[in-house]
Design an enzyme around this catalytic site. Structure first.
Site, PDB file in Angstrom:
ATOM      1  N   THR A  75       7.855  -5.202  58.856  1.00 53.74           N
ATOM      2  CA  THR A  75       8.478  -5.000  60.168  1.00 53.74           C
ATOM      3  C   THR A  75       9.992  -4.869  59.993  1.00 53.74           C
ATOM      4  O   THR A  75      10.621  -3.967  60.550  1.00 53.74           O
ATOM      5  CB  THR A  75       8.133  -6.176  61.099  1.00 53.74           C
ATOM      6  OG1 THR A  75       6.713  -6.179  61.284  1.00 53.74           O
ATOM      7  CG2 THR A  75       8.833  -6.062  62.440  1.00 53.74           C
ATOM      8  N   ASN A 147      -3.189   2.210  59.087  1.00 45.96           N
ATOM      9  CA  ASN A 147      -3.795   0.871  59.033  1.00 45.96           C
ATOM     10  C   ASN A 147      -5.117   0.782  59.793  1.00 45.96           C
ATOM     11  O   ASN A 147      -5.947  -0.059  59.494  1.00 45.96           O
ATOM     12  CB  ASN A 147      -2.817  -0.194  59.552  1.00 45.96           C
ATOM     13  CG  ASN A 147      -2.170   0.186  60.861  1.00 45.96           C
ATOM     14  OD1 ASN A 147      -1.711   1.301  61.049  1.00 45.96           O
ATOM     15  ND2 ASN A 147      -2.129  -0.744  61.791  1.00 45.96           N
ATOM     16  N   GLN A 175      -0.104   0.138  53.697  1.00 44.17           N
ATOM     17  CA  GLN A 175      -1.563   0.174  53.501  1.00 44.17           C
ATOM     18  C   GLN A 175      -1.945   1.089  52.345  1.00 44.17           C
ATOM     19  O   GLN A 175      -3.138   1.269  52.078  1.00 44.17           O
ATOM     20  CB  GLN A 175      -2.261   0.628  54.793  1.00 44.17           C
ATOM     21  CG  GLN A 175      -1.957  -0.224  56.010  1.00 44.17           C
ATOM     22  CD  GLN A 175      -2.697  -1.566  56.005  1.00 44.17           C
ATOM     23  OE1 GLN A 175      -3.551  -1.837  55.155  1.00 44.17           O
ATOM     24  NE2 GLN A 175      -2.369  -2.430  56.967  1.00 44.17           N
ATOM     25  N   SER A 195       4.628  -4.317  52.078  1.00 47.80           N
ATOM     26  CA  SER A 195       4.440  -5.656  52.638  1.00 47.80           C
ATOM     27  C   SER A 195       3.593  -6.492  51.692  1.00 47.80           C
ATOM     28  O   SER A 195       2.564  -6.031  51.195  1.00 47.80           O
ATOM     29  CB  SER A 195       3.743  -5.554  54.001  1.00 47.80           C
ATOM     30  OG  SER A 195       3.490  -6.844  54.512  1.00 47.80           O
ATOM     31  N   HIS A 197       1.762  -9.302  52.261  1.00 49.33           N
ATOM     32  CA  HIS A 197       0.471  -9.889  52.639  1.00 49.33           C
ATOM     33  C   HIS A 197      -0.647  -8.869  52.766  1.00 49.33           C
ATOM     34  O   HIS A 197      -1.796  -9.249  52.975  1.00 49.33           O
ATOM     35  CB  HIS A 197       0.605 -10.756  53.898  1.00 49.33           C
ATOM     36  CG  HIS A 197       0.892 -10.039  55.180  1.00 49.33           C
ATOM     37  ND1 HIS A 197      -0.020  -9.943  56.195  1.00 49.33           N
ATOM     38  CD2 HIS A 197       1.997  -9.412  55.623  1.00 49.33           C
ATOM     39  CE1 HIS A 197       0.524  -9.294  57.220  1.00 49.33           C
ATOM     40  NE2 HIS A 197       1.750  -8.963  56.900  1.00 49.33           N
ATOM     41  N   THR A 233      19.680 -15.600  52.387  1.00 51.65           N
ATOM     42  CA  THR A 233      19.156 -16.188  51.145  1.00 51.65           C
ATOM     43  C   THR A 233      17.691 -15.804  50.962  1.00 51.65           C
ATOM     44  O   THR A 233      16.897 -15.895  51.899  1.00 51.65           O
ATOM     45  CB  THR A 233      19.313 -17.727  51.199  1.00 51.65           C
ATOM     46  OG1 THR A 233      20.697 -18.002  51.416  1.00 51.65           O
ATOM     47  CG2 THR A 233      18.850 -18.376  49.912  1.00 51.65           C
ATOM     48  N   CYS A 320      -3.216  -7.830  67.008  1.00 60.13           N
ATOM     49  CA  CYS A 320      -2.111  -7.788  67.959  1.00 60.13           C
ATOM     50  C   CYS A 320      -1.675  -9.200  68.246  1.00 60.13           C
ATOM     51  O   CYS A 320      -2.483 -10.099  68.374  1.00 60.13           O
ATOM     52  CB  CYS A 320      -2.548  -6.952  69.155  1.00 60.13           C
ATOM     53  SG  CYS A 320      -2.445  -7.690  70.710  1.00 60.13           S
TER      54      CYS A 320
HETATM   55  N1  PMP Z   1       3.115  -1.348  58.885  1.00 57.74           N
HETATM   56  C1  PMP Z   1       1.778  -1.309  58.832  1.00 57.74           C
HETATM   57  C2  PMP Z   1       1.092  -0.012  58.583  1.00 57.74           C
HETATM   58  C3  PMP Z   1       1.040  -2.489  58.987  1.00 57.74           C
HETATM   59  O1  PMP Z   1      -0.291  -2.447  58.902  1.00 57.74           O
HETATM   60  C4  PMP Z   1       1.728  -3.702  59.221  1.00 57.74           C
HETATM   61  C5  PMP Z   1       0.978  -4.995  59.406  1.00 57.74           C
HETATM   62  N2  PMP Z   1       0.085  -4.990  60.495  1.00 57.74           N
HETATM   63  C6  PMP Z   1       3.118  -3.688  59.277  1.00 57.74           C
HETATM   64  C7  PMP Z   1       3.776  -2.490  59.115  1.00 57.74           C
HETATM   65  C8  PMP Z   1       3.925  -4.943  59.522  1.00 57.74           C
HETATM   66  O2  PMP Z   1       3.950  -5.702  58.341  1.00 57.74           O
HETATM   67  P1  PMP Z   1       4.569  -7.178  58.291  1.00 57.74           P
HETATM   68  O3  PMP Z   1       3.511  -8.065  58.826  1.00 57.74           O
HETATM   69  O4  PMP Z   1       4.841  -7.411  56.814  1.00 57.74           O
HETATM   70  O5  PMP Z   1       5.811  -7.194  59.080  1.00 57.74           O
END
Ligand code: PMP
Length: 378
Positions: A75, A147, A175, A195, A197, A233, A320
């Site tokens: 994000t 996604n 993705q 990202s 996670h 940091t 969401c």
């Molecule tokens: N871009 C895409 C295509 C995603 O699937 C997501 C997560 N849903 C994000 C951005 C946002 O990632 P983060 O949770 O690391 O801010």
């Protein structure tokens, strides 16, 4: 209670054991608060860990380490790029695919949406027409892999078109990383978003990957961390986990291709159990782990809750934050009607998925859809 199964990797992949170990190693360093900017011994130890992770993430993105800027997640990276261009080039337009994640779509006012085809790809003719309009565009932002549908966008073709009109290219590759090769040179992108996670690292870490165009989009100003490109940091435990996940997901990219067989079986058997189900972007190149489908007349929310009661965790496309289920904006952009867009479900597989999970999902699907039919459409 049956064992719960998790098939929502596109929302967040479970933490890989290697990432957990890497994080614990940092946390267990105990009394030494590792601030990678400090000049003393502990600071240098932190710096070594940070640069190790940077190399791993750089390998995943096929770039030299100096081009990786750590952020708090995708994000932030998406906002960094979009807001930078919005602020510095107020006279020129920013074109974003209408299927982007909200962290692109809502990053600045006045973004111009690029229409999508019913197959879930960016409409290249419409893109070129937008680029040719007066005033010109400074940036085109198109995700590498969607996604919700898993559709793989042809970023290199999009970049070639954008370049003809002098626009920079950003691609949210969240993705795509670890699933298909991500290479800014091949894809012609100036900026990439990653990202942690989504690849089995912890939440709260990500990266903005810079190409060679010379622009360094910056959102956070303050200390000189990340060579001035991102003040604050560094979140060292999370970045260490991100690095370990990047290493492992690159090594095991073939595993992702193997998931395609299970995904195809899911789609076949879903159509046997519920012949009126509609599979989206089925004939579009897709990553191997994702399927998005709709059951006309049902509601995503009802199906999701019923599946959850059966111990099966999937999603309606986009997780969401409020927990409310909205019709998929991606399907709407692809021209789907409300009935299809509000009955969509996404299954996404990943590193710890087992074939038994596929069996469990299909059994739950048969149970739940028989009940939904009995009760009539929600
Ligand atoms: N871009 C895409 C295509 C995603 O699937 C997501 C997560 N849903 C994000 C951005 C946002 O990632 P983060 O949770 O690391 O801010």
């Amino acid at each position: 209670m049956k064992e719960r199964i998790y098939l929502d990797y596109n929302a967040s992949a479970p933490l890989r054991p290697a990432a957990r170990v890497a994080m614990l190693d940092v946390l267990n360093l105990g009394e030494s608060a590792l601030n990678a900017s400090s000049v003393h011994y502990f600071g240098r130890a932190g710096r070594t860990l940070l640069e190790d992770s940077r190399r791993s993430v750089a390998n995943l993105a096929s770039v030299p380490p100096a081009q990786v800027i750590f952020t708090s997640g995708a994000t932030e990276a998406n906002n960094t790029v979009i807001q930078h261009f919005s602020r510095h080039y107020p006279q020129r337009r920013i074109l974003v695919s209408s299927m982007e994640h909200p962290s692109v779509l809502r990053a600045a006012p006045g973004l111009v949406p690029i229409p999508a085809t019913p197959q879930g790809l960016v409409d290249l003719g419409a893109l070129e027409a937008l680029l040719a309009q007066d005033g010109g565009a400074v940036l085109v932002s198109v995700m590498a892999v969607n996604n919700e549908t898993g559709a793989i966008q042809n970023v290199s073709e999009i970049s070639a078109i954008a370049r003809k009109y002098g626009a920079f290219v950003h691609s949210d590759a969240v993705q795509a990383a670890g699933r298909i090769p991500v290479n800014p040179q091949e894809m012609g992108a100036d900026f990439f978003t990653l990202s942690s996670h989504k690849i089995g690292g912890p939440q709260g870490a990500g990266a903005l990957v810079l190409g060679l165009c010379g622009e360094t989009p910056t959102l956070l100003f303050g200390g000189g961390q990340e060579r001035g490109a991102r003040a604050g940091t560094e979140n060292l435990p999370a970045i260490a986990g991100f690095g370990a996940a990047a290493r492992e997901s690159l090594e095991r990219m073939n595993h992702y291709q193997a998931l395609g067989g299970w995904r195809d079986r899911l789609e076949r058997e879903i159509l046997t159990i519920t012949p009126d189900a509609v599979i989206h972007a089925k004939n579009t190149p897709r990553v191997a782990n994702t399927t998005l489908f709709s059951l006309p007349g049902a509601s995503s929310e009802t199906l999701l809750m019923a599946l959850d009661l059966e111990g099966v965790a999937i999603s309606n496309g986009a997780a969401c934050s409020s927990g409310r289920v909205e019709p998929s904006h991606v399907l709407t952009a692809m021209g789907a009607g409300r009935e299809i867009a509000s009955s969509a479900l996404r299954i996404s597989l990943g590193w710890a998925t087992k074939e038994a999970d596929i069996d469990r999902f299909l059994a739950a699907w048969a149970t739940v859809t028989a009940r939904v039919k009995r009760n009539g459409p929600a």
